[in-house]
Design a protein around this motif. Structure first.
Motif, mmCIF file in Angstrom:
data_model
loop_
_atom_site.group_PDB
_atom_site.id
_atom_site.type_symbol
_atom_site.label_atom_id
_atom_site.label_comp_id
_atom_site.label_asym_id
_atom_site.label_seq_id
_atom_site.Cartn_x
_atom_site.Cartn_y
_atom_site.Cartn_z
ATOM 1 N N ILE A 36 25.411 59.818 5.988
ATOM 2 C CA ILE A 36 25.067 58.413 6.171
ATOM 3 C C ILE A 36 24.936 58.132 7.663
ATOM 4 C CG2 ILE A 36 26.064 57.567 4.013
ATOM 5 C CD1 ILE A 36 28.582 56.812 5.504
ATOM 6 N N ILE A 37 24.097 57.176 7.997
ATOM 7 C CA ILE A 37 23.765 56.882 9.386
ATOM 8 C C ILE A 37 24.099 55.422 9.680
ATOM 9 C CG2 ILE A 37 21.920 56.827 11.114
ATOM 10 C CD1 ILE A 37 20.435 58.913 9.454
ATOM 11 N N ILE B 299 35.248 53.603 8.006
ATOM 12 C CA ILE B 299 35.332 52.603 9.067
ATOM 13 C C ILE B 299 34.176 52.807 10.042
ATOM 14 C CG2 ILE B 299 36.681 51.884 11.093
ATOM 15 C CD1 ILE B 299 39.204 52.356 9.500
ATOM 16 N N VAL B 300 33.607 51.704 10.504
ATOM 17 C CA VAL B 300 32.602 51.708 11.564
ATOM 18 C C VAL B 300 33.132 50.847 12.696
ATOM 19 C CG1 VAL B 300 30.268 51.030 12.227
ATOM 20 C CG2 VAL B 300 30.661 52.062 9.991
ATOM 21 N N VAL C 281 24.478 50.334 7.990
ATOM 22 C CA VAL C 281 24.910 51.617 7.445
ATOM 23 C C VAL C 281 23.867 52.034 6.402
ATOM 24 C CG1 VAL C 281 26.730 52.891 6.268
ATOM 25 C CG2 VAL C 281 27.326 51.064 7.862
ATOM 26 N N PHE C 282 23.324 53.240 6.580
ATOM 27 C CA PHE C 282 22.141 53.664 5.834
ATOM 28 C C PHE C 282 22.400 55.015 5.176
ATOM 29 C CE2 PHE C 282 18.145 56.180 6.140
ATOM 30 C CZ PHE C 282 17.351 55.446 5.266
ATOM 31 N N ASN C 283 22.046 55.136 3.893
ATOM 32 C CA ASN C 283 22.171 56.394 3.163
ATOM 33 C C ASN C 283 20.864 57.167 3.310
ATOM 34 O OD1 ASN C 283 21.897 58.276 0.818
ATOM 35 N ND2 ASN C 283 23.947 57.504 0.353
ATOM 36 N N GLN D 48 18.282 54.264 1.254
ATOM 37 C CA GLN D 48 18.688 52.888 0.983
ATOM 38 C C GLN D 48 19.722 52.401 2.007
ATOM 39 O OE1 GLN D 48 17.241 51.042 -1.537
ATOM 40 N NE2 GLN D 48 15.931 52.860 -1.758
ATOM 41 N N ILE D 49 19.639 51.122 2.343
ATOM 42 C CA ILE D 49 20.649 50.497 3.201
ATOM 43 C C ILE D 49 21.907 50.241 2.376
ATOM 44 C CG2 ILE D 49 21.254 48.424 4.497
ATOM 45 C CD1 ILE D 49 18.355 48.201 5.362
ATOM 46 N N ILE D 50 23.037 50.738 2.855
ATOM 47 C CA ILE D 50 24.309 50.526 2.162
ATOM 48 C C ILE D 50 24.880 49.158 2.499
ATOM 49 C CG2 ILE D 50 26.686 51.349 1.919
ATOM 50 C CD1 ILE D 50 25.676 54.158 2.573
ATOM 51 N N SER D 51 24.847 48.822 3.790
ATOM 52 C CA SER D 51 25.450 47.553 4.207
ATOM 53 C C SER D 51 24.876 47.134 5.555
ATOM 54 C CB SER D 51 26.972 47.693 4.309
ATOM 55 O OG SER D 51 27.577 46.475 4.686
#
Length: 450
Positions: free
Chosen positions: A165-166, A207-208, A177-179, A184-187
């Protein structure tokens, strides 16, 4: 003879009776021990639950009340779970009082350093690492519009290798946060009021940590619905936060700011343990990164200097000069010996053993700044970004570092602001001054041939 047999028989019966008594006693003791064990298990389970509840309560209390009673210093008061640094206890000179890095924290850092150093001696290049001929064939695979078009620009990115994830930070004041496998965008992490200058994953991607030009740092934690909720807002800096770097223990992180200080934080509580200022310099910090072993911190300044710090003592142990312009990015090699730094005049490579510059890449003209530089996780490749993206094969101090591949900046902006290699250098993720995240890798048909 009959008398003797009678005596033997009586003795045998007495012995058998004694054994049966002992067996009965042992059974009773075993039954009692099993009951005690079961009761102990229930007590332990209850105590563990009480301990976990107490820890949760303590964490909540640390976010809601000052910790002066436990640390003999004032920390920040909390409002709705968010730290408000304005309420911190102030010293006689108007400076915030910090508890400092304790002996237990130093022991944790030292143990981590010893373990990682030992692993590095046995480290081998993974067989799954992308070979040079594969990297030479990399091309753009995808372009994902993650940020707003009204305020385009991706300023920072990080990759969690295990989950692929990026995380990206943008000019639009959001982090995303991207899968990558699903596309797809996670959040979308909204809360900063100005551009997000740095993002880092911590705690197995749960955690980010994000730093922003709004002078704050935010800690975001993954929730059950896969969104990331803001857990802390840290207001310890007085100018733009330019860099965030997470320690290898995943328990601590450092932020660097244009206010000429860097802060060392406890990740779980969001407490700033120490804030370090170098009195000899007035330039702000523009980049920062932990050494792979975790006891050394590298920082770049707006005044062209690269500073190396001993984390345990917070002492500045080395300075590298020679750059022109702000040091925009720094990256340590996984071998622990090399440091790459980027600035207006290109990328310089430093030998940490001899504390000297052994190679310089100047890929662009004097008006084009090198925005980013990054070693891959194996330490086999080095990528730099500016008006394009260039990948080099890592060699030794004396051997030539071969230029493998150049990717054009397809954003049209001429500014590749951030980049990072994917797991096993299987792709390169690039952010530029448009709103798209670009993935460069091996086309599907080439993967099938390999």
């Amino acid at each position: 003879m009959l008398g003797m047999f009678q005596i033997e028989w009586d003795g045998l019966m007495l012995s058998n009776f004694s054994l049966e008594q002992q067996l009965h006693t042992a059974r009773q003791e075993l039954s009692h021990a099993l009951y005690q064990h079961d009761a102990a298990c229930r007590v332990i389970a209850r105590l563990k639950k009480e301990r976990d509840d107490a820890r949760a309560f303590l964490a909540q209390a640390q976010r809601q009340i000052p910790m002066a009673a436990t640390t003999a210093v004032g920390t920040t008061a909390l409002s709705n779970g968010i730290r408000a640094a304005e309420d911190e206890e102030m010293g006689p000179e108007g400076k915030k009082i910090r508890p400092g890095i304790s002996h237990s924290v130093i022991e944790t850092l030292t143990e981590c350093n010893a373990a990682l150093s030992q692993q590095r001696k046995k480290r081998q290049i993974p067989a799954t690492l992308a070979p040079v001929d594969a990297v030479e064939r990399y091309t753009q695979l995808n372009s994902y519009p993650l940020h707003k078009t009204t305020k385009p620009g991706i300023l920072s990115l990080d990759i969690h290798y295990a989950k692929d994830i990026i995380a990206t930070g943008g000019v639009d004041s959001n982090a995303v946060v991207f899968n990558r496998p699903s596309g797809q965008i996670i959040s979308t992490l909204s809360g900063h009021s100005k551009r997000v200058t740095s993002v880092k994953f911590a705690a197995d991607g749960e955690i980010v940590v994000s730093g922003s030009a709004d002078k704050t740092v935010r800690v975001w934690q993954s929730s059950e619905n896969e969104n990331y909720d803001c857990r802390h807002v840290l207001k310890d800096h007085t100018a733009e936060v330019q860099a965030v770097t997470v320690h290898a223990t995943n328990n601590y992180f450092v932020t660097a700011s244009l206010d000429s200080t860097w802060c060392f934080y406890d990740l779980s509580s969001g407490l700033c343990l120490t804030q370090v200022a170098d009195a000899s310099e007035s330039e702000g910090y523009t980049s920062a990164a932990f050494h792979p072993d975790g006891l050394i911190l590298g920082t770049g300044t707006s005044g062209s200097l690269v500073k190396i710090w001993d984390v345990k003592s917070q002492a500045n142990v080395a300075k590298f000069d020679g750059h022109v312009g702000s040091v925009t990015a720094i990256s340590f090699s996984e071998n622990g010996y090399f440091l790459a730094t980027a600035a207006q005049d290109g990328v310089k490579l430093w030998d940490l053993r001899k504390l000297k510059n052994f190679r310089t890449f100047s890929p662009y003209d004097e008006n084009t700044q090198t925005q980013s530089v990054e070693f891959d996780h194996s330490g086999s490749y080095l990528a730099l970004g500016g008006s394009d993206i260039r990948v080099y094969q890592v060699a030794s101090v004396k051997a030539e570092w071969n230029h493998i591949k150049t990717f054009p900046d397809l954003s049209g902006t001429g500014k590749a602001t951030c980049l990072k290699f994917g797991p096993d250098a299987s792709y390169v993720a690039v952010g530029s001054m448009d709103h798209n995240l670009r993935i460069f890798g091996l086309p599907v048909e080439d993967q099938m041939e390999d």
